[in-house]
Enzyme design. Structure first.
Site: not given
Lengths: 164, 505
Positions: B203, B290, B292
């Site tokens: 992109i 992610n 976390r």
């Protein structure tokens, strides 16, 4: 007293007299009559008439200073005429000292003593804070000395190797 | 609720979690390596367990030592923070089998999201848009060539186990693909011990946004808006803001719901972040999840008024979410700067060492999450994040002005930091307009961090520079006087010694 200084790469000359709080200064022909207070160590509260400047100064190396003023950070070198000495300590012709740009740990040696190196070739790898940095020779020559071993802890500006 | 919680981390995030514990009446237990005995997170804890020497591979990354520390102190739960063991499925399993609670998702969800290819598969199954490309590792150069031709150049080759920009290669034409494929594979093998590489459409000038979400054990999820993380250097985030200047209410709902579907499909629980790339037509594509708490979570807290760490702990203790989707209202704008011990004047080389003086900003709308103090020696063994400066204000423009103000109040002496770099960014015209993509920082640095001076600023600059030079000379004089004094004392004492020696003769 007269000083030569370099501020953010620009050469200037300064004449400065200080009597307690009052400071007269001439910077490249511009005159300043100032009142200076020092409320904290390394902190200069400078009154220029009714304008007030809070300047924080600290030294990185012997004659190199960082000054933070409002939204700006300046780096300044101050050479006083009395203490002036040759800076060419370790830049004698033909000899090049490779120094650590940061404190860290020597991860590995890429070359050995006696090796020939090209300009730009890595000699030692130093790691700090999970980042590795290759210390390169800036000129072609022979490595006459390697002063560190893998696993050594080094300080900033410590000499790692000498190329001739 | 837990009575005692162990924090398996260090630095500012450990301090952040200690604070949440204090506010909730939970007793915080710190762990520390030999380099960190007097670290701030240890100073603030109730109990502190030494877990080994400085290298993290022998301390913060050793699963058995963390579990043993929790057992020994009677902590019932472990918060892993970010980094270290936070996304390690093996650690999550070990915590569970020790009869403890991990403040985070189950190991199964970590595993799915841990590999980029399986995460892509999960996202596709959940109906989230992904960047066109493969979900299986490439078997050969021929396969790479064929797939690149159907996807259309330019393409990205990416390590399946990758992260942090390693094992990634941009390929602009068919002529480059063979060498790029072998380079990406060997880099992936060297960095992650896994040479699997897959292909994605590249992109051009993307923006990077991410959705913060949190889910409870009953399967309820809430998304807490997005964060704009396009300001990156070497694929590491440096400045984040909330909300994104390009995301409107309608887009937020679409991306947010998409993120929740991905999390639900992976059997996710607790706080997590789903990252998306956004192209110039505002199409968004799933990038990764992610599993976390993120470094940049405070800006979401500032804008939504929700405490993510409190909520994480409550959800892990089995409570239901304390808010619903309708309760989430985005108010104003927040920006975070990551203050790293790195030298922006010297290619961002790390700069560990003694913090000789520290002054931190305060006042309206300023939040500091810091792991340092005056007199602390920043160790060279860990990553270089010192503190996060976050600001909040009613609008994005006001937040940027506040950021510039707060940065000017900041001073860290003794080591080099990225403060100066942020001062320049906060005054950059394109940044202020919100016109940027993930390549902004590199271009900004290539231009020498130059900011456009408003008119009449040149005179002011000349005067500031004179005043700075005067301050430098004053400081040099004071230091020289001190040095002269100490060398004079040294000379005097030698004379005294000599005198005594002479007398004895």
């Amino acid at each position: 007293m007269k000083y030569e200084a370099e501020i953010d790469g620009r050469q200037i000359s300064i004449e400065l007299e200080r009597r307690d709080r009052s400071v007269s200064a001439m910077v490249d022909g511009r005159r300043y009559e100032l009142e200076v207070l020092c409320p904290e160590r390394g902190l200069y509260l400078i009154f220029a008439g009714e304008r007030v400047y809070e300047a924080r100064a600290w030294s990185a190396e012997s004659d190199l200073f960082t000054v933070k003023l409002r939204d700006r950070v300046f780096s300044a070198r101050v050479i006083d005429r009395k203490h002036r000495r040759s800076v060419a300590d370790h830049s004698d012709e033909g000899r090049q000292q490779l120094t650590a740009p940061m404190p860290g740990k020597v991860v590995r040696l890429l070359r050995e003593q006696g090796d020939e190196v090209e300009a730009g070739q890595g000699v030692v790898v130093v790691e700090a804070m999970k980042m590795q940095n290759e210390i390169k020779s800036t000129k072609a020559g022979r490595i006459v000395e390697i002063r560190v071993a893998a696993g050594d802890t080094v300080n900033a500006n410590q000499v790692l190797a000498v190329v001739e | 609720m837990f009575k005692k919680l162990l924090i398996a981390n260090r630095g500012e995030i450990a301090v952040r979690i200690v604070r949440a514990c204090r506010e909730m009446g939970v007793s915080p237990v710190a762990v520390y390596s030999s380099a960190d005995q007097s670290a701030l997170h240890v100073r603030l804890a109730d109990e502190a367990i030494h877990i080994g020497p400085a290298p993290s591979s022998e301390s913060y990354l050793v699963i058995e030592k963390i579990i043993a520390a929790a057992k020994r102190t009677g902590a019932e739960a472990i918060h892993p923070g970010y980094g270290f063991l936070s996304e390690n499925a093996e650690f999550a399993l070990a915590v569970e089998s020790a009869g403890l609670t991990l403040i985070g998702p189950p190991a199964s969800a970590m595993k799915i999201m841990g590999s980029k290819t399986s995460a892509r598969r999960a996202a596709i199954e959940a109906g989230a848009p992904v960047v066109p490309g493969t979900t299986q590792p490439l078997a050969s150069v021929e396969e790479a060539e064929a797939l690149a031709a159907t996807t259309g150049y330019p393409v990205m080759l990416k390590a399946a186990a990758g992260g942090g920009g390693r094992g990634m290669r941009l390929v602009r034409s068919p002529a480059e693909i063979a060498s790029a494929f072998s380079l990406a594979r060997s880099e992936a093998e060297a960095s992650f011990k896994d040479s699997s590489v897959y292909i994605e459409k590249y992109i051009e000038r993307p923006r990077h946004i991410e959705i913060q979400l949190i889910g409870d054990r009953e399967g309820d999820f809430v998304y807490l808006g997005e964060r704009e993380c396009s300001l990156q250097r070497r694929h590491q985030k440096v400045v984040e803001e909330c909300p994104s200047p390009v995301v409107d209410e309608e887009m937020r709902r679409r991306v947010g719901e998409s993120a929740v579907r991905v999390a639900r499909a992976a059997g996710y629980v607790n706080a997590g972040t789903v990252e998306f790339l956004v192209d110039r037509e505002k199409n968004f594509y799933f990038l990764e999840m992610n599993t976390r708490l993120q470094v940049e979570h405070p800006i979401t807290e500032l804008v939504t008024g929700r405490d993510l760490v409190h909520e994480q702990i409550r959800v892990a203790a089995g409570e239901r979410l304390s808010f619903s989707q309708d309760d989430i209202i985005m108010r104003g704008a927040a920006i975070e700067c990551r203050i790293y011990a790195e030298d922006p004047q010297n290619d961002f080389l790390p700069s560990p060492g003694l913090i000789k003086r520290l002054s931190m900003p305060s006042g309206p709308g300023v939040r500091i999450d810091s792991g340092i103090y005056e007199g602390w020696k920043v160790p060279l063994d860990y990553d270089s994040l010192l503190a996060k400066l976050c600001v909040w204000a009613e609008t994005r423009e006001a937040a940027i002005n506040r950021l510039a103000r707060a940065l000017d109040e900041c001073a860290i002496e003794g080591i080099q930091t990225t403060l100066e770099f942020f001062r320049a960014v906060s005054r950059d015209r394109e940044f202020r307009l919100g016109n940027f993509d993930t390549g902004f920082i590199d271009r900004f640095l290539a231009d020498g961090m130059k900011t456009d001076n408003p008119e009449g600023e040149d005179d002011r600059d000349a005067q500031l520079s004179d005043i700075a030079a005067i301050a430098a000379v004053l400081h040099a004089k004071e230091r020289a006087a001190k040095l002269d004094l100490s060398s004079a004392q040294a000379v005097e004492s030698r004379w005294k010694l000599y005198g005594r020696i002479s007398q004895r003769r």
